[in-house]
Design a protein around this motif. Sequence first.
Motif, PDB file in Angstrom:
ATOM      1  N   ALA A   1     -17.792  29.258 -30.759  1.00 52.05           N
ATOM      2  CA  ALA A   1     -16.638  29.104 -30.786  1.00 52.05           C
ATOM      3  C   ALA A   1     -15.754  28.376 -29.355  1.00 52.05           C
ATOM      4  O   ALA A   1     -14.922  27.678 -29.583  1.00 52.05           O
ATOM      5  N   ILE A   2     -16.423  28.696 -28.373  1.00 55.55           N
ATOM      6  CA  ILE A   2     -15.935  28.119 -27.140  1.00 55.55           C
ATOM      7  C   ILE A   2     -16.168  26.576 -27.483  1.00 55.55           C
ATOM      8  O   ILE A   2     -15.395  25.644 -26.930  1.00 55.55           O
ATOM      9  N   PHE A   3     -17.409  26.285 -27.828  1.00 55.05           N
ATOM     10  CA  PHE A   3     -17.675  24.771 -27.826  1.00 55.05           C
ATOM     11  C   PHE A   3     -16.539  24.314 -29.017  1.00 55.05           C
ATOM     12  O   PHE A   3     -16.395  23.112 -28.658  1.00 55.05           O
ATOM     13  N   ASN A   4     -16.661  24.845 -30.034  1.00 52.69           N
ATOM     14  CA  ASN A   4     -15.651  24.202 -31.080  1.00 52.69           C
ATOM     15  C   ASN A   4     -14.220  23.998 -30.489  1.00 52.69           C
ATOM     16  O   ASN A   4     -13.623  23.053 -31.179  1.00 52.69           O
ATOM     17  N   ASN A   5     -13.744  24.912 -29.702  1.00 50.91           N
ATOM     18  CA  ASN A   5     -12.371  24.659 -29.081  1.00 50.91           C
ATOM     19  C   ASN A   5     -12.334  23.526 -28.263  1.00 50.91           C
ATOM     20  O   ASN A   5     -11.575  22.600 -28.376  1.00 50.91           O
ATOM     21  N   LEU A   6     -13.485  23.225 -27.596  1.00 48.93           N
ATOM     22  CA  LEU A   6     -13.707  21.997 -26.791  1.00 48.93           C
ATOM     23  C   LEU A   6     -13.659  20.849 -27.518  1.00 48.93           C
ATOM     24  O   LEU A   6     -13.059  19.822 -27.308  1.00 48.93           O
ATOM     25  N   ARG A   7     -14.285  20.968 -28.575  1.00 46.37           N
ATOM     26  CA  ARG A   7     -14.526  19.896 -29.526  1.00 46.37           C
ATOM     27  C   ARG A   7     -12.953  19.556 -29.846  1.00 46.37           C
ATOM     28  O   ARG A   7     -12.757  18.243 -30.301  1.00 46.37           O
TER      29      ARG A   7
ATOM     30  N   LYS B   1      -5.292  10.856 -30.719  1.00 41.74           N
ATOM     31  CA  LYS B   1      -3.790  10.299 -30.125  1.00 41.74           C
ATOM     32  C   LYS B   1      -4.145   8.973 -29.226  1.00 41.74           C
ATOM     33  O   LYS B   1      -3.257   8.482 -28.716  1.00 41.74           O
ATOM     34  N   GLY B   2      -5.291   8.811 -29.053  1.00 41.46           N
ATOM     35  CA  GLY B   2      -5.786   7.342 -28.539  1.00 41.46           C
ATOM     36  C   GLY B   2      -5.748   7.595 -26.947  1.00 41.46           C
ATOM     37  O   GLY B   2      -5.699   6.508 -25.912  1.00 41.46           O
ATOM     38  N   VAL B   3      -5.863   8.771 -26.456  1.00 39.14           N
ATOM     39  CA  VAL B   3      -5.992   8.940 -24.958  1.00 39.14           C
ATOM     40  C   VAL B   3      -7.546   9.246 -24.401  1.00 39.14           C
ATOM     41  O   VAL B   3      -7.453   9.031 -23.189  1.00 39.14           O
ATOM     42  N   PHE B   4      -8.105   9.505 -25.285  1.00 41.68           N
ATOM     43  CA  PHE B   4      -9.755   9.847 -25.104  1.00 41.68           C
ATOM     44  C   PHE B   4     -10.351   8.835 -25.840  1.00 41.68           C
ATOM     45  O   PHE B   4     -10.081   8.377 -27.008  1.00 41.68           O
ATOM     46  N   ARG B   5     -11.379   8.270 -25.174  1.00 42.21           N
ATOM     47  CA  ARG B   5     -12.373   7.229 -25.828  1.00 42.21           C
ATOM     48  C   ARG B   5     -13.285   8.465 -26.560  1.00 42.21           C
ATOM     49  O   ARG B   5     -13.562   9.519 -26.303  1.00 42.21           O
ATOM     50  N   PRO B   6     -14.313   7.605 -27.608  1.00 46.27           N
ATOM     51  CA  PRO B   6     -15.106   8.610 -28.122  1.00 46.27           C
ATOM     52  C   PRO B   6     -16.197   9.146 -27.360  1.00 46.27           C
ATOM     53  O   PRO B   6     -16.628   8.265 -26.232  1.00 46.27           O
ATOM     54  N   ALA B   7     -16.333  10.601 -27.210  1.00 47.22           N
ATOM     55  CA  ALA B   7     -17.666  11.143 -26.297  1.00 47.22           C
ATOM     56  C   ALA B   7     -18.101  12.055 -27.176  1.00 47.22           C
ATOM     57  O   ALA B   7     -17.688  12.907 -27.969  1.00 47.22           O
ATOM     58  N   HIS B   8     -19.296  12.122 -26.982  1.00 43.73           N
ATOM     59  CA  HIS B   8     -20.237  13.215 -27.739  1.00 43.73           C
ATOM     60  C   HIS B   8     -19.713  14.593 -26.991  1.00 43.73           C
ATOM     61  O   HIS B   8     -19.920  14.784 -26.120  1.00 43.73           O
ATOM     62  N   PRO B   9     -19.457  15.463 -28.121  1.00 43.61           N
ATOM     63  CA  PRO B   9     -18.857  16.827 -27.413  1.00 43.61           C
ATOM     64  C   PRO B   9     -20.061  17.419 -26.911  1.00 43.61           C
ATOM     65  O   PRO B   9     -19.752  18.098 -25.713  1.00 43.61           O
ATOM     66  N   VAL B  10     -21.124  17.575 -27.108  1.00 42.99           N
ATOM     67  CA  VAL B  10     -21.977  18.344 -26.444  1.00 42.99           C
ATOM     68  C   VAL B  10     -22.411  17.803 -25.196  1.00 42.99           C
ATOM     69  O   VAL B  10     -22.474  18.481 -23.990  1.00 42.99           O
ATOM     70  N   LEU B  11     -22.505  16.712 -24.996  1.00 43.98           N
ATOM     71  CA  LEU B  11     -22.743  16.061 -23.858  1.00 43.98           C
ATOM     72  C   LEU B  11     -21.439  16.290 -22.889  1.00 43.98           C
ATOM     73  O   LEU B  11     -21.906  16.707 -21.813  1.00 43.98           O
TER      74      LEU B  11
END
Lengths: 227, 227
Positions: free
Chosen positions: A126-132, A141-151
């Motif tokens: 759940a912690i990880f999913n919230n970060l995701r 929203k276009g403020v982040f670039r694509p990034a692997h969530p695990v990384l």
Amino acid sequence: MKKAPGRTRDAILAAAASAFAARGFSGTSVDTIAAASGFNKAMIYYHFRNKKGLYVEILRSVFRFMGSRAADIADSDLPPPAKIEAFIDALDSMAATRPYMPPIMMREMAEGAVHLDSGTLRLMAAIFNNLRRILDEGLAKGVFRPAHPVLTYFTLISPIIFFRGAAPIRVALGKTHLPDVRVVDPAAFVANVKSTAITVLTAGATGARSPRPPRRRGRTNRPGDHA
Amino acid sequence: MKKAPGRTRDAILAAAASAFAARGFSGTSVDTIAAASGFNKAMIYYHFRNKKGLYVEILRSVFRFMGSRAADIADSDLPPPAKIEAFIDALDSMAATRPYMPPIMMREMAEGAVHLDSGTLRLMAAIFNNLRRILDEGLAKGVFRPAHPVLTYFTLISPIIFFRGAAPIRVALGKTHLPDVRVVDPAAFVANVKSTAITVLTAGATGARSPRPPRRRGRTNRPGDHA
DNA sequence: GTCTATATCGGGATAGAC
DNA sequence: GTCTATCCCGATATAGAC
């Protein structure tokens, strides 16, 4: 002396958390915990099933707490970059407030989470999913670039846990073998992790407005703070 | 069957390293190590003083090896940014080649390095000092900006150790609770750590010529992941 | 709810044969 | 160098009084 309802339980949990953090699950004896809690060994078996039951209870509370904080942040109406910073701040303040957390987490990682039942693993997930969720929102929203969530997860989590968890060895090494190294302020470390994360995530994002340009605050990085 | 000189010793060391990594010092019984090594328990006490002696021997070899690699890199004639990358690569390849290293390091951190005698602590300090030499050289040559060595050290070390050390729990979580998460290639993770480190260190450096403009390879990271 | 025994067993360490 | 057998302490867990 101590009679309040649930007080005994809490005293045992507190003593156990510190002990498990310092010496690990099998390195800690039930007698030690009992003595540290101010109660008798039999009380531990009265309030908890057995040694492992006590341990798992601590793990559960740790991950539950982190999970609920993460959910609060993800649910908030902060802009994504501020959520990331809040996520890091929350993690660090938990590590600072509950010094037993980083060592216990490091040990569980090393152990492959063999003590974690499925329910507790769900809490971790759940912690990880919230970060995701935060990352996805930022991307949408276009403020982040694509990034692997695990990384991203590991890049954010590990420095905080490591830095806080390694505090004892850090000061020991500093005193005996690295006397010339300036002590690092935890706040400076956290600020550095935050600004790194924000810059990495926002750099090259599609969206126009970067709601919080990655400036350095604090004196994390200033001329001459090298050794 | 097995008779070569020192072979027994090595078999014990190998079995012990895996066992200690998986279950920690006090979580591992000498009988377990003996069985895994293919020898008898008494052989452990013949070749090593006692359980702790065996453990410390492993710690020493780990840190000695890391220290010598770090010294080689610091002594090389690579430009400082390449040294940083080599440092990270060396760390990761050690973690990949010797999977017992990250868990053991995490446990020692958590434990406050109580098993480490002064000599071994010196070895640890040596690793750090070699990184510091690289940072100082980069600063002197104008290709790095000033950066606190401890802060840099933790930022480089912790993601690698954590990521590699958490491999078991990562795959377990992935299978059971996060089935939709794409598996992370370790190489991609390392590439990300490297490019982040280089960008952070070179951004705003005084010197003119940046001997290796921080370009990203792989798609882990893109334009501007500094901070 | 809290304590004092106590049963029981696993595991570190050694003795001594080969 | 390698094994078997054994000592013995420490640690988990329980019984049962208060």
